[in-house]
Design a protein around this motif. Structure first.
Motif, short mmCIF file in Angstrom:
data_model
loop_
_atom_site.label_atom_id
_atom_site.label_comp_id
_atom_site.label_asym_id
_atom_site.label_seq_id
_atom_site.Cartn_x
_atom_site.Cartn_y
_atom_site.Cartn_z
N PRO A 23 -147.20 36.58 -31.02
CA PRO A 23 -146.13 36.65 -32.03
C PRO A 23 -146.34 35.61 -33.13
O PRO A 23 -146.74 34.48 -32.86
N VAL A 73 -143.52 42.47 -31.63
CA VAL A 73 -144.95 42.77 -31.63
C VAL A 73 -145.31 43.27 -30.24
O VAL A 73 -144.58 43.04 -29.27
N ARG A 133 -139.97 50.43 -36.60
CA ARG A 133 -139.53 49.36 -37.51
C ARG A 133 -138.13 49.68 -38.05
O ARG A 133 -137.68 50.81 -38.00
N ASP A 145 -137.98 44.85 -36.52
CA ASP A 145 -139.09 44.26 -37.29
C ASP A 145 -139.64 43.00 -36.62
O ASP A 145 -140.75 42.58 -36.94
N GLU A 146 -138.86 42.41 -35.72
CA GLU A 146 -139.30 41.15 -35.11
C GLU A 146 -140.25 41.37 -33.93
O GLU A 146 -140.80 40.42 -33.38
N GLN A 154 -141.23 36.08 -34.67
CA GLN A 154 -141.49 37.31 -33.90
C GLN A 154 -141.40 37.08 -32.40
O GLN A 154 -141.55 35.96 -31.91
N GLY A 202 -137.20 38.90 -37.25
CA GLY A 202 -138.57 39.11 -37.69
C GLY A 202 -138.90 38.36 -38.98
O GLY A 202 -140.06 38.20 -39.32
#
Lengths: 408, 408
Positions: free
Chosen positions: A193, A187, A224, A184-185, A197, B77
């Motif tokens: 970010p 991009v 994800r 999830d972190e 992120q 995240g």
């Protein structure tokens, strides 16, 4: 926990070369032949001049500095209908077939041509039959075994194949390898970010490492940390020969990857190896119907250097096997090297440490670099490869010889 | 006649890097950066957990085996709005930002969670602030110079660039290099040679050598030994950054190439080098209008191994210069190696001889192979590179250390 060698044995034994395919020569550099090659022809195909000069009869040179009559000229690509009789010579260019009667070529620099008398004066006393002549079949004989299976195709092998008229050959193809980063972190690299992120740099590195190793990368983007997204994207990845997952295999609560893989019939073969960095590595396979080879899945830790090292050691071994390397030669490329400085190895896990490499005075030398561990990717950019320090809490003395793993 | 080193100096000094271009990262592997790079960000961008476990205050560990209250959970995240107060802890996953108040992470394996009391028991006595925390900017600091110009871009450099958000970078582009084989005796590889003919294998080899060296090959087929055809095709070739001619530069009557080149304002810079194989090599340049770099032309001998060796030594040097290597580092890659057997070098020309290469016991070892000279391409397929034997009529003793040129 498995040792590095045990894990490598498992990876190597679980993978096999992909089904050979036929390819045009110009699309095979670096790959391994999947057939033996015998020569359908003699090379050269005819007795051939190796020098520019005059095709002569060596018997005419039993007399001192002979003078011969020029009866014709022969360039590469031409075949002479003329015969060289005693006392005669034919001007000949490199690559042209030796005319009938002649058995040697005297190079241009050792002659003088008299235009008025049409005669050649030779500044040479005695010559042997065969001088400056490359005989038919001298380099390759018709029917001779030229290449064994699993020969690596470099420019010179490709040129020899071309000479024999092999425009297409059977090779072990490179595998298509899907790359799926999880978390999830993450991009995309193109994005900025937000708080908490980071950019998906592991995809970039894995894709480029695959390319460097001769495989075909298929980047699948980011999955994800939820079961649905992971499952959908892992299913996509399993359509290729191999799938590399980045992240999601350490001990965290959200490390769903092993469980999603299980639900897709990908069997865990091992999880965790006694090494640093890269301990959480996951390796599994999904069996296929009938005689098709199983799909292979690597789950690599998300820390960038852990990912990189696991790729170099385990994924490359797997790739080499799929591309036809034998079990033994598919193991990581190692070089015996000599340490330039003392190096203290702390801890009890065998550790791959970034080093600089130098060839000097006939020796292979390595120098360990400053490095802050598995998050420190920047610490690898000055390195040429890594050395494996395995003795727990041990000072390796300068001069010690051991294994260096080049990155290339 | 020029020595090898004199000729190399000339080639290196006559070539310069091509104009840098901007490229997407995924199209730059192996190339050299044409800009310096400073980091626009801190890496990591926030204090970050390096382990799965609990974010805690190290001060709470001054007492023996503390018991802390779980107040939340934080995955990669996410950013926590909660603060860790004395006596509290937050469950944290690798990669997540350290929450306010906490200054260390205790790894999962050293803890026990009591679901009923919502408390964590720690099996560790004392911890230092910063344990398992990677601090903001610890790997790269905002504004820090990360890459100098001319850094070679490998997977790890590309990943570091991606981390910093550089999706495109300025690089020295690879040159486009035209390949033109000359000779009436040549037929295309797909064809069956008639009497006196051979296949155009040098094109295959040169194209693959160019690819291997990272250049972009542009094969132009075969030019016949007449002025019109040669001139038309050479003009085509001169539209690219570099032109390699195969054949047509030795002393034969039909060796029109140098004269056609002259008529196209390509100036001869040197012709012939004191070496074996490859003596007839030709090197020239055509000056361009204003500030555009000159077009470079190599005329390589037609014998396959002569062509191959001239490429490895001279053309690669030129290619490296166009791709941004410094004058010094553009010279042929040499390795100091130790001879395994005595080797007799006959004749007075410095000779590149095919050898096998081995790294063993920390030494670089080379073994000369059987080889029948410049026509014997097959003799190169077992070799890993070549060694330069330069002393006339000399026996090189086993153990001697000298220069090995790897083919790769």
């Amino acid at each position: 926990m498995l040792s590095i060698d045990e894990a490598l044995d498992i990876v190597s034994s679980r993978l096999a070369p992909l089904t050979p395919v036929e390819r045009h020569l110009h699309d095979t550099q670096g790959l391994l032949l999947a057939q033996t090659i015998s020569s359908p022809l003699n090379s050269p195909p005819f007795d051939k001049a190796c020098m520019d000069g005059y095709a002569v009869r060596s018997a005419d040179f039993e007399q001192d500095k002979p003078v011969l009559k020029l009866i014709g000229e022969l360039t590469a690509g031409q075949v002479s209908s003329q015969k060289v009789n005693p006392g005669e010579a034919i001007r000949i260019m490199t690559g042209a077939p030796i005319p009938a009667g002649a058995d040697a070529v005297v190079q241009h620099e050792l002659t003088e041509f008299n235009k008025h008398s049409n005669e050649i004066v030779f500044k040479i006393d005695e010559i042997r039959a065969g001088l400056n002549v490359l005989n038919r079949g001298e380099i390759m004989r018709e029917g001779e075994a030229v290449f064994t299976e699993k020969t690596r195709l470099r420019p010179q092998e490709l040129a020899v194949l071309a000479e024999m008229g092999f425009v297409k050959v059977q090779i072990f193809p490179p595998p298509r390898v899907a790359v799926l980063a999880t978390g999830d972190e993450l991009v995309a690299v193109e994005e900025t970010p937000g708080p908490g992120q980071i950019r998906n740099t592991n995809e970039v590195m894995l894709v480029e490492q695959l390319r460097q190793a001769g495989a075909i990368p298929v980047p699948l983007g980011i999955a994800r940390d939820n079961r649905d997204d992971l499952q959908a994207k892992i299913e996509l990845g399993l359509q290729h020969d191999m799938l590399i997952l980045s992240g999601g295999v350490s001990a965290g609560k959200l490390d769903l990857v092993p469980s999603v893989l299980e639900s897709l019939d990908v069997q865990e073969i091992f999880h965790k190896v006694q090494m640093k960095p890269g301990k959480p590595i996951w390796f599994g396979q999904q069996n296929q119907a009938s005689d098709r080879p199983p799909k292979t899945v690597f789950g690599l830790p998300g820390n960038p250097v852990s990912s990189m090292v696991c790729f170099e050691i385990f994924v490359k071994t797997a790739l080499r096997r799929t591309m036809g390397d034998d079990a033994l030669s598919s193991l990581p490329i190692m070089v015996c090297a000599r340490l330039t400085h003392d190096h203290l190895h702390k801890g009890d896990r065998p550790t791959y440490w970034p080093v600089q490499f130098e060839l000097a005075e006939g020796e292979v030398r390595i120098t360990p670099l400053d490095w802050r561990g598995s998050s420190d990717l920047k610490g690898t950019v000055l390195a040429d490869g890594m050395a494996l320090f395995s003795k727990p809490d041990f000072v390796y003395k300068a001069g010690t010889i051991f294994n260096f793993y080049p990155w290339k």
